[in-house]
Design a protein around this motif. Structure first.
Motif, PDB file in Angstrom:
ATOM      1  N   ARG A   1       0.837  -1.212   0.000  1.00 22.80           N
ATOM      2  CA  ARG A   1       0.000   0.000   0.000  1.00 22.80           C
ATOM      3  C   ARG A   1       0.865   1.253   0.000  1.00 22.80           C
ATOM      4  O   ARG A   1       0.558   2.237  -0.687  1.00 22.80           O
ATOM      5  N   ALA A   2       1.954   1.227   0.773  1.00 24.85           N
ATOM      6  CA  ALA A   2       2.883   2.371   0.778  1.00 24.85           C
ATOM      7  C   ALA A   2       3.485   2.558  -0.608  1.00 24.85           C
ATOM      8  O   ALA A   2       3.608   3.688  -1.097  1.00 24.85           O
ATOM      9  N   GLN A   3       3.824   1.458  -1.246  1.00 24.17           N
ATOM     10  CA  GLN A   3       4.382   1.524  -2.587  1.00 24.17           C
ATOM     11  C   GLN A   3       3.356   2.055  -3.588  1.00 24.17           C
ATOM     12  O   GLN A   3       3.681   2.882  -4.440  1.00 24.17           O
ATOM     13  N   LEU A   4       2.112   1.611  -3.462  1.00 21.52           N
ATOM     14  CA  LEU A   4       1.045   2.111  -4.345  1.00 21.52           C
ATOM     15  C   LEU A   4       0.836   3.605  -4.197  1.00 21.52           C
ATOM     16  O   LEU A   4       0.522   4.293  -5.169  1.00 21.52           O
ATOM     17  N   ALA A   5       1.012   4.116  -2.986  1.00 29.20           N
ATOM     18  CA  ALA A   5       0.851   5.553  -2.751  1.00 29.20           C
ATOM     19  C   ALA A   5       1.879   6.356  -3.547  1.00 29.20           C
ATOM     20  O   ALA A   5       1.631   7.503  -3.916  1.00 29.20           O
ATOM     21  N   VAL A   6       3.011   5.744  -3.856  1.00 32.23           N
ATOM     22  CA  VAL A   6       4.062   6.419  -4.620  1.00 32.23           C
ATOM     23  C   VAL A   6       3.897   6.209  -6.119  1.00 32.23           C
ATOM     24  O   VAL A   6       4.003   7.145  -6.900  1.00 32.23           O
ATOM     25  N   VAL A   7       3.609   4.972  -6.527  1.00 30.40           N
ATOM     26  CA  VAL A   7       3.583   4.664  -7.959  1.00 30.40           C
ATOM     27  C   VAL A   7       2.219   4.839  -8.601  1.00 30.40           C
ATOM     28  O   VAL A   7       2.111   4.886  -9.821  1.00 30.40           O
TER      29      VAL A   7
ATOM     30  N   ALA B   1      -6.084 -10.589  -2.981  1.00 31.03           N
ATOM     31  CA  ALA B   1      -4.957  -9.689  -2.758  1.00 31.03           C
ATOM     32  C   ALA B   1      -5.278  -8.283  -3.259  1.00 31.03           C
ATOM     33  O   ALA B   1      -4.991  -7.291  -2.577  1.00 31.03           O
ATOM     34  N   LEU B   2      -5.907  -8.192  -4.415  1.00 31.66           N
ATOM     35  CA  LEU B   2      -6.291  -6.885  -4.960  1.00 31.66           C
ATOM     36  C   LEU B   2      -7.256  -6.176  -4.016  1.00 31.66           C
ATOM     37  O   LEU B   2      -7.130  -4.971  -3.762  1.00 31.66           O
ATOM     38  N   THR B   3      -8.193  -6.908  -3.471  1.00 28.77           N
ATOM     39  CA  THR B   3      -9.142  -6.326  -2.517  1.00 28.77           C
ATOM     40  C   THR B   3      -8.413  -5.801  -1.285  1.00 28.77           C
ATOM     41  O   THR B   3      -8.690  -4.701  -0.796  1.00 28.77           O
ATOM     42  N   LEU B   4      -7.457  -6.562  -0.770  1.00 30.66           N
ATOM     43  CA  LEU B   4      -6.683  -6.126   0.407  1.00 30.66           C
ATOM     44  C   LEU B   4      -5.889  -4.856   0.110  1.00 30.66           C
ATOM     45  O   LEU B   4      -5.779  -3.976   0.959  1.00 30.66           O
TER      46      LEU B   4
END
Length: 124
Positions: A87-93, A118-121
């Motif tokens: 989730r932290a990585q998604l916040a950046v990319v 996993a996508l839902t999480l």
């Protein structure tokens, strides 16, 4: 040669070609690897991946050095730790990578979850 740097959050990073010991070389890794409070970074690593590993460093401190044991022996906590890091990585990319990260989460960590779970999480 290993060059040590400190991130703004206080975590250390080792940048270099050869890291001796358990981890072999940084070149053997995808791009980064966290080892307790240390983030080993391959030159040219994406900021998103660095943020992912920094999340594991925060987990190390939050769990007072027990995160490695909990991660290794508990599927439930391994899932929690990786979801937090991704989730932290998604916040950046950005959200476009969510499906790719879900595939990694479902297949690379022995979590016994589907890609859709996993996508839902990652996106809830």
């Amino acid at each position: 040669m290993l060059r040590m740097e400190r991130f703004a959050d206080g975590s250390l990073t080792g940048v270099g070609r050869i890291i001796a010991g358990v981890t072999g070389t940084v070149d053997d890794l995808v791009g980064t690897y966290s080892l307790g409070p240390l983030v080993l970074v391959r030159p040219g690593t994406s900021p998103g991946l660095i943020v992912h590993e920094q999340a594991h460093v925060r987990q190390f401190w939050r769990w007072l050095d027990c995160s490695g044991l909990v991660y290794h022996f508990s599927r439930k906590w391994r899932q929690c730790f990786e979801v937090e890091a991704y989730r932290a990585q998604l916040a950046v990319v950005g959200p476009a990578q969510a499906q790719h990260f879900a595939l990694s989460l479902a297949t690379k960590y022995d979590l016994a979850i589907t890609e859709q779970e996993a996508l839902t999480l990652l996106t809830k």
